[in-house]
Design a protein around this motif. Structure first.
Motif, PDB file in Angstrom:
ATOM      1  N   ASP A 104       0.805  -1.227   0.000  1.00 12.13           N
ATOM      2  CA  ASP A 104       0.000   0.000   0.000  1.00 12.13           C
ATOM      3  C   ASP A 104       0.838   1.278   0.000  1.00 12.13           C
ATOM      4  N   LEU A 105       1.990   1.242  -0.666  1.00 15.35           N
ATOM      5  CA  LEU A 105       2.855   2.425  -0.794  1.00 15.35           C
ATOM      6  C   LEU A 105       2.920   2.807  -2.270  1.00 15.35           C
ATOM      7  N   PRO A 106       1.891   3.459  -2.787  1.00 15.27           N
ATOM      8  CA  PRO A 106       1.750   3.611  -4.239  1.00 15.27           C
ATOM      9  C   PRO A 106       2.813   4.454  -4.918  1.00 15.27           C
ATOM     10  N   ASP A 107       3.471   5.372  -4.195  1.00 14.30           N
ATOM     11  CA  ASP A 107       4.462   6.193  -4.901  1.00 14.30           C
ATOM     12  C   ASP A 107       5.901   5.750  -4.652  1.00 14.30           C
ATOM     13  N   VAL A 108       6.074   4.616  -3.985  1.00 15.87           N
ATOM     14  CA  VAL A 108       7.411   4.049  -3.800  1.00 15.87           C
ATOM     15  C   VAL A 108       7.704   3.166  -5.014  1.00 15.87           C
ATOM     16  N   ALA A 131      14.453   2.845   4.448  1.00 14.54           N
ATOM     17  CA  ALA A 131      14.149   4.082   3.737  1.00 14.54           C
ATOM     18  C   ALA A 131      13.585   5.109   4.712  1.00 14.54           C
ATOM     19  N   THR A 132      13.972   6.369   4.529  1.00 15.87           N
ATOM     20  CA  THR A 132      13.407   7.455   5.328  1.00 15.87           C
ATOM     21  C   THR A 132      12.845   8.517   4.397  1.00 15.87           C
ATOM     22  N   TYR A 133      11.828   9.210   4.890  1.00 18.15           N
ATOM     23  CA  TYR A 133      11.151  10.257   4.122  1.00 18.15           C
ATOM     24  C   TYR A 133      11.032  11.476   5.021  1.00 18.15           C
ATOM     25  N   ALA A 134      11.786  12.529   4.676  1.00 14.34           N
ATOM     26  CA  ALA A 134      11.848  13.733   5.504  1.00 14.34           C
ATOM     27  C   ALA A 134      12.217  13.369   6.943  1.00 14.34           C
ATOM     28  N   GLY A 135      13.142  12.434   7.090  1.00 14.78           N
ATOM     29  CA  GLY A 135      13.600  12.007   8.400  1.00 14.78           C
ATOM     30  C   GLY A 135      12.726  10.981   9.089  1.00 14.78           C
ATOM     31  N   ARG A 136      11.609  10.648   8.488  1.00 20.77           N
ATOM     32  CA  ARG A 136      10.661   9.697   9.079  1.00 20.77           C
ATOM     33  C   ARG A 136      10.957   8.293   8.557  1.00 20.77           C
ATOM     34  N   GLY A 138      10.487   4.597   7.189  1.00 23.74           N
ATOM     35  CA  GLY A 138       9.407   3.979   6.424  1.00 23.74           C
ATOM     36  C   GLY A 138       9.864   2.699   5.772  1.00 23.74           C
ATOM     37  N   HIS A 139       9.305   2.416   4.602  1.00 25.96           N
ATOM     38  CA  HIS A 139       9.617   1.213   3.836  1.00 25.96           C
ATOM     39  C   HIS A 139      10.045   1.612   2.435  1.00 25.96           C
ATOM     40  N   PRO A 140      10.830   0.752   1.800  1.00 28.31           N
ATOM     41  CA  PRO A 140      11.220  -0.610   2.157  1.00 28.31           C
ATOM     42  C   PRO A 140      12.288  -0.665   3.243  1.00 28.31           C
ATOM     43  N   VAL A 141      12.459  -1.894   3.758  1.00 28.14           N
ATOM     44  CA  VAL A 141      13.478  -2.179   4.763  1.00 28.14           C
ATOM     45  C   VAL A 141      14.346  -3.313   4.226  1.00 28.14           C
ATOM     46  N   LEU A 142      15.653  -3.152   4.311  1.00 27.44           N
ATOM     47  CA  LEU A 142      16.595  -4.163   3.831  1.00 27.44           C
ATOM     48  C   LEU A 142      17.206  -4.870   5.044  1.00 27.44           C
ATOM     49  N   VAL A 143      17.041  -6.191   5.103  1.00 33.41           N
ATOM     50  CA  VAL A 143      17.477  -6.958   6.264  1.00 33.41           C
ATOM     51  C   VAL A 143      18.354  -8.124   5.804  1.00 33.41           C
ATOM     52  N   GLY A 144      19.589  -8.146   6.258  1.00 36.42           N
ATOM     53  CA  GLY A 144      20.490  -9.245   5.953  1.00 36.42           C
ATOM     54  C   GLY A 144      20.082 -10.518   6.673  1.00 36.42           C
ATOM     55  N   ARG A 145      20.409 -11.642   6.071  1.00 35.04           N
ATOM     56  CA  ARG A 145      19.986 -12.946   6.590  1.00 35.04           C
ATOM     57  C   ARG A 145      20.439 -13.183   8.031  1.00 35.04           C
ATOM     58  N   PRO A 173      20.011   4.597   7.759  1.00 36.46           N
ATOM     59  CA  PRO A 173      18.925   5.306   7.082  1.00 36.46           C
ATOM     60  C   PRO A 173      19.309   5.609   5.643  1.00 36.46           C
ATOM     61  N   VAL A 174      18.357   5.449   4.748  1.00 32.43           N
ATOM     62  CA  VAL A 174      18.570   5.761   3.337  1.00 32.43           C
ATOM     63  C   VAL A 174      17.517   6.800   2.939  1.00 32.43           C
ATOM     64  N   ALA A 175      17.919   8.045   2.807  1.00 30.95           N
ATOM     65  CA  ALA A 175      16.983   9.125   2.512  1.00 30.95           C
ATOM     66  C   ALA A 175      16.402   8.960   1.107  1.00 30.95           C
ATOM     67  N   CYS A 176      15.073   8.920   1.028  1.00 33.21           N
ATOM     68  CA  CYS A 176      14.387   8.720  -0.248  1.00 33.21           C
ATOM     69  C   CYS A 176      13.300   9.761  -0.480  1.00 33.21           C
ATOM     70  N   ASP A 177      13.287  10.837   0.339  1.00 36.52           N
ATOM     71  CA  ASP A 177      12.200  11.803   0.221  1.00 36.52           C
ATOM     72  C   ASP A 177      12.250  12.615  -1.062  1.00 36.52           C
ATOM     73  N   ASP A 178      13.369  12.582  -1.795  1.00 31.23           N
ATOM     74  CA  ASP A 178      13.404  13.232  -3.103  1.00 31.23           C
ATOM     75  C   ASP A 178      12.782  12.360  -4.183  1.00 31.23           C
ATOM     76  N   LEU A 179      12.452  11.107  -3.831  1.00 25.25           N
ATOM     77  CA  LEU A 179      11.893  10.164  -4.794  1.00 25.25           C
ATOM     78  C   LEU A 179      10.430   9.842  -4.540  1.00 25.25           C
ATOM     79  N   ALA A 180       9.988   9.902  -3.290  1.00 25.24           N
ATOM     80  CA  ALA A 180       8.628   9.498  -2.932  1.00 25.24           C
ATOM     81  C   ALA A 180       8.259  10.101  -1.586  1.00 25.24           C
ATOM     82  N   THR A 181       6.967  10.025  -1.266  1.00 21.25           N
ATOM     83  CA  THR A 181       6.522  10.460   0.068  1.00 21.25           C
ATOM     84  C   THR A 181       6.610   9.310   1.066  1.00 21.25           C
ATOM     85  N   GLY A 182       6.497   8.068   0.570  1.00 21.59           N
ATOM     86  CA  GLY A 182       6.479   6.915   1.460  1.00 21.59           C
ATOM     87  C   GLY A 182       5.187   6.764   2.224  1.00 21.59           C
TER      88      GLY A 182
END
Length: 198
Positions: A104-108, A131-136, A138-145, A173-182
């Protein structure tokens, strides 16, 4: 970074009025839209965890994607997370990390997925990134085995990975707010902010 994609799409969507995986945005089912983000962003293989409306949702998925049925999906998101991670094969040639995404993250889109895979600094088995959006957070989350057992031990009922991730100091944290709202689309009105809903 080679990572499997794990899409959580099992929910009943009580606030939405039905399973969100089946909703269409600009004519495209949300489940297909999220799968496209994962595959085009570099995840392989991709597993879609289904529950409510599983048969209908599976029919909307593109070829080459594996449906995983969470039999206990009604117990909450922890059941979906457990089913998704357990579906990822083990072995020397298997993905050593999983990118966990929500339906349910349509703009990611794929650009967020690519950034998550490209900007993490740890070796795959030990990676933890969000992923973070304006410091918040969010998703996706990358988790090593290496972290999967601890993560699955920490999630219960409708409590997802958020509290466990918040308790750690090694999540990159991976800032993604320039790409989506999350922002998630919990209601049809929220989804309409992103396009035409059918």
């Amino acid at each position: 970074m080679r990572a499997a994609g794990v899409l959580l799409a099992a929910g009943r969507g009580d606030r939405f009025g039905g399973p969100k995986a089946l909703a269409r945005l600009d004519g495209e089912p949300l489940v297909a839209r999220a799968v496209r983000a994962l595959t085009q962003g570099g995840c392989a293989p991709v597993f879609v965890v289904l529950g409510a409306g599983a048969g209908q949702a599976a029919a909307l998925m593109p070829p080459g994607v594996q449906a995983v049925i969470a039999d206990d999906w009604e117990s909450g998101v922890s059941a979906s997370l457990r089913a998704g991670l357990r579906a990822v094969p083990a072995g020397a040639d298997a993905p050593q990390a999983a990118l966990i995404h929500l339906v349910d993250l349509p703009d990611v889109g794929s650009d967020v997925v690519t950034r998550m895979l490209d900007t993490t600094t740890r070796e795959p088995r030990g990676v933890l990134a969000r992923a973070t959006y304006a410091g918040r957070p969010g998703h996706p989350v990358l988790v090593g085995r290496r972290h999967w057992a601890a993560l699955l031990a920490a999630v219960h009922g409708d409590r997802g990975a958020g509290p466990w991730l918040s308790s750690r100091t090694d999540v990159q944290p991976v800032a993604c707010d320039d790409l989506a709202t999350g922002d998630d689309a919990d209601t049809p009105d929220a989804l309409r902010r992103h396009g035409r809903v059918t």
